[in-house]
Design an enzyme around this catalytic site. Structure first.
Site, mmCIF file in Angstrom:
data_model
loop_
_atom_site.group_PDB
_atom_site.id
_atom_site.type_symbol
_atom_site.label_atom_id
_atom_site.label_comp_id
_atom_site.label_asym_id
_atom_site.label_seq_id
_atom_site.Cartn_x
_atom_site.Cartn_y
_atom_site.Cartn_z
ATOM 1 N N ARG A 115 -0.494 8.650 2.125
ATOM 2 C CA ARG A 115 -1.937 8.850 2.016
ATOM 3 C C ARG A 115 -2.341 10.327 1.995
ATOM 4 N NH1 ARG A 115 -5.097 4.677 5.797
ATOM 5 N NH2 ARG A 115 -4.560 3.189 4.171
ATOM 6 N N GLU A 151 0.855 -1.183 0.000
ATOM 7 C CA GLU A 151 0.000 0.000 0.000
ATOM 8 C C GLU A 151 0.893 1.235 0.000
ATOM 9 O OE1 GLU A 151 -3.113 -0.195 3.006
ATOM 10 O OE2 GLU A 151 -3.531 -2.273 2.521
ATOM 11 N N HIS A 185 -11.059 9.133 7.867
ATOM 12 C CA HIS A 185 -10.759 7.703 8.033
ATOM 13 C C HIS A 185 -10.145 7.355 9.378
ATOM 14 C CE1 HIS A 185 -9.951 3.680 6.578
ATOM 15 N NE2 HIS A 185 -8.650 3.810 6.785
ATOM 16 N N HIS A 209 -8.829 9.161 4.035
ATOM 17 C CA HIS A 209 -8.460 8.104 3.090
ATOM 18 C C HIS A 209 -8.716 8.625 1.692
ATOM 19 C CE1 HIS A 209 -8.194 4.292 1.017
ATOM 20 N NE2 HIS A 209 -7.728 3.748 2.131
ATOM 21 N N ARG A 239 -0.571 8.481 9.365
ATOM 22 C CA ARG A 239 -0.342 7.048 9.612
ATOM 23 C C ARG A 239 0.011 6.302 8.331
ATOM 24 N NH1 ARG A 239 -3.637 2.785 8.991
ATOM 25 N NH2 ARG A 239 -5.594 3.957 8.955
HETATM 26 C C1 SIN Z 1 -7.293 0.319 3.334
HETATM 27 O O1 SIN Z 1 -7.567 -0.852 3.130
HETATM 28 O O2 SIN Z 1 -6.995 1.122 2.449
HETATM 29 C C2 SIN Z 1 -7.331 0.838 4.728
HETATM 30 C C3 SIN Z 1 -6.144 0.401 5.436
HETATM 31 C C4 SIN Z 1 -5.768 1.391 6.485
HETATM 32 O O3 SIN Z 1 -6.541 2.251 6.870
HETATM 33 O O4 SIN Z 1 -4.620 1.355 6.905
#
Ligand code: SIN
Length: 516
Positions: A275, A113, A332, A229, A367
């Site tokens: 993010r 990610e 988020h 998010h 985060r």
């Molecule tokens: C996601 O699946 O994008 C959320 C994961 C997260 O909030 O760390």
């Protein structure tokens, strides 16, 4: 009638369940949840749990990624504990039957990610990682005879006696108020996404634990850092359903209204930038038209890899492999929270906090993706161990003083409370959201002062939540106004630069200060 427990845990997500599982061997535990046990942010976590299972170099890189994503504000000791204690805690999850996805050879499948330097994120049932972890933990906790589970019960406030947190006041269904005396109390009550009109969080995320700790005198830290998010579903009238960052980890691109990719011009990691960077870029592009996730070029069967997301999109006639999916950011995760040390201790004797409700500084200003489940797991257990230690030294419990009788005189109309809450959520989204300024924040502050005059005062769950949301909104706006710099998730249009040194905001009883 007064009830007595050695430990009270408020919240039934990964933090509360892991803590209860650890506490049970040392005494009686009451675990309280506002709705059914499975209803927490944990159960909605899709992408996975970030954990360095590959040895020392993997752990070092996980630490590095966490520090970089946090934009200079991460507490290194907290992050080091997170990444080092992560692997043994995840081994314990495996021991109680959590099933992460594996390949044909039985090796964990790992995804990537934003802002991760390598693929280290374990997932379960494709995109149902949180649900699987909650299932296994719950099944385990249900077998523990010293843990009593109390669902559909709102925690109203902490009970203070002789300068110590000595229990909680609970509101059970049917508006029955009870008091519970506890040796120590752990707030594992999660975040406050409901403070914003657009959120990926479930309805229970109203920041109750953070607000009650603040009322009791606990300092709150870094409350201006709220993570948005980047990719929530953005169809008119549809819920802001989370479209996991793992989609981008598996190749999803972001396109603007003209069909162009825009992230390569914004950050070297493009769609997998931190993010906060991606969320701001989408917000800016959205001014000119819709923004889309594009996976049409991805060759794997995405309905198999992401079954939950695919089923949701299917109900709107969309398929990941075939269609452009409209997205925009949504609230988020709260990086700030109740200030604690690395073992969940707050400044209030007897009170502990862990997980999203707490602020250890582990996430800094932003985060790292999929570090939140790991945080709950690691710091839930750390807090439990500290509570066990303290209990050994402090067994002297007697009955707390009687709570104030509830104010039942103003049980407002439910529709009026909903309208009041919606006004607050819209205000926060507009004036204290992703892009902030003194003008918007000042307007938010003034409106919140006015709204206090019509604040719901009754003793219903919704009225209590309304007051908690107002408390936290006020704190967040004050902290955001005070931070005259841009860092991580906190972006000031009027102060785009940053302070020389990283400072944490700390607020106690309305007094804001910044400290190293
Ligand atoms: C996601 O699946 O994008 C959320 C994961 C997260 O909030 O760390």
């Amino acid at each position: 009638m007064m009830e007595f427990f050695d430990f009270v845990v408020v919240g039934g997500g990964i933090t509360g369940l892991s803590a209860a599982a650890r506490l049970q061997a040392a005494g009686s535990v009451l675990l309280v949840t506002k709705e059914a046990l499975a209803e927490s942010n944990t159960s909605y976590a899709q992408g996975g749990i970030a954990v360095a299972m590959g040895g020392a170099e993997d752990v070092r890189l996980h630490l590095e990624d966490t520090l970089v994503a946090g934009d200079g504000l991460v507490d290194r000791a907290a992050a080091t504990l997170l990444v080092e204690a992560g692997p043994p805690r995840v081994e314990e999850l495996l021991g109680i039957g959590t099933e992460f996805d594996r390949d044909v050879e039985g090796q964990f499948e790992r995804t990537r990610e934003g802002a991760h330097s390598l693929s280290r994120i374990l997932h379960a049932k494709g995109d149902a990682t949180g649900r699987e972890i909650a299932r296994s933990l719950l099944e385990h906790v249900r077998t523990l005879s010293s843990v009593k589970l109390r669902e559909w019960t709102t925690t109203v406030d902490l009970i203070t006696r002789n300068g110590r947190i000595a229990g909680v006041t609970l509101l059970a269904p049917g508006a029955t108020l009870t008091q519970v005396s506890a040796g120590t109390v752990l707030l594992a009550s999660g975040g406050a996404g409901q403070i914003y009109s657009d959120t990926t969080n479930p309805a229970v995320a109203t920041g109750d634990g953070i607000a009650m700790a603040y009322r009791a005198g606990a300092p709150l830290e870094d409350m201006e850092f709220y993570q948005f998010h980047p990719t929530a579903f953005a169809m008119q009238g549809a819920p802001r359903f989370l479209l996991s960052e793992a989609l981008r980890g598996e190749g999803a691109l972001l396109r603007n209204a003209r069909g162009e990719r825009f992230m390569p011009g914004v950050h070297p990691q493009a769609e997998l930038a931190p993010r906060d960077v991606v969320a701001r870029a989408i917000t800016r592009e959205s001014l000119a038209g819709p923004v889309y996730l594009d996976m049409r070029h991805v060759r794997q069967d995405l309905a198999v890899r992401f079954p939950g997301i695919s089923a949701f999109l299917e109900s709107f006639g969309l398929r990941l492999n075939r269609d452009l999916i409209p997205v925009r950011p949504a609230a988020h995760y709260l990086m700030g929270g109740i200030k604690t040390d690395l073992h969940g201790r707050t400044v209030l004797p007897g009170l502990y906090a862990a997980g999203e409700a707490a602020c250890t500084g582990v996430h800094g200003a932003n985060r790292l993706a999929s570090n939140s489940l790991l945080e709950g797991l690691v710091f839930g257990v750390e807090a439990a161990q500290a509570m066990i230690q303290e209990r050994c030294a402090a067994l002297d419990l007697t009955e707390p003083e009687a709570a104030q009788p509830p104010d039942r005189s103003t049980l407002e109309d439910a529709a009026a409370i909903e309208a009041w809450i919606q006004q607050l959520r819209d205000l926060m989204w507009r004036d204290a959201g992703l892009l902030r300024s003194a003008q918007g924040l000042g307007r938010a502050r003034a409106t919140l002062v006015q709204m206090a005059e019509t604040m719901p005062r009754g003793l219903t769950r919704r009225a209590i939540e309304a007051r908690n949301l107002h408390t936290l909104a006020t704190v967040m706006v004050a902290s955001a106004l005070g931070r005259e710099e841009s860092r991580g998730a906190h972006f000031r249009l009027d102060f785009p630069g940053r302070w020389e040194g990283p400072l944490h905001s700390v607020i106690t009883y309305g007094e804001l200060r910044f400290e190293v």
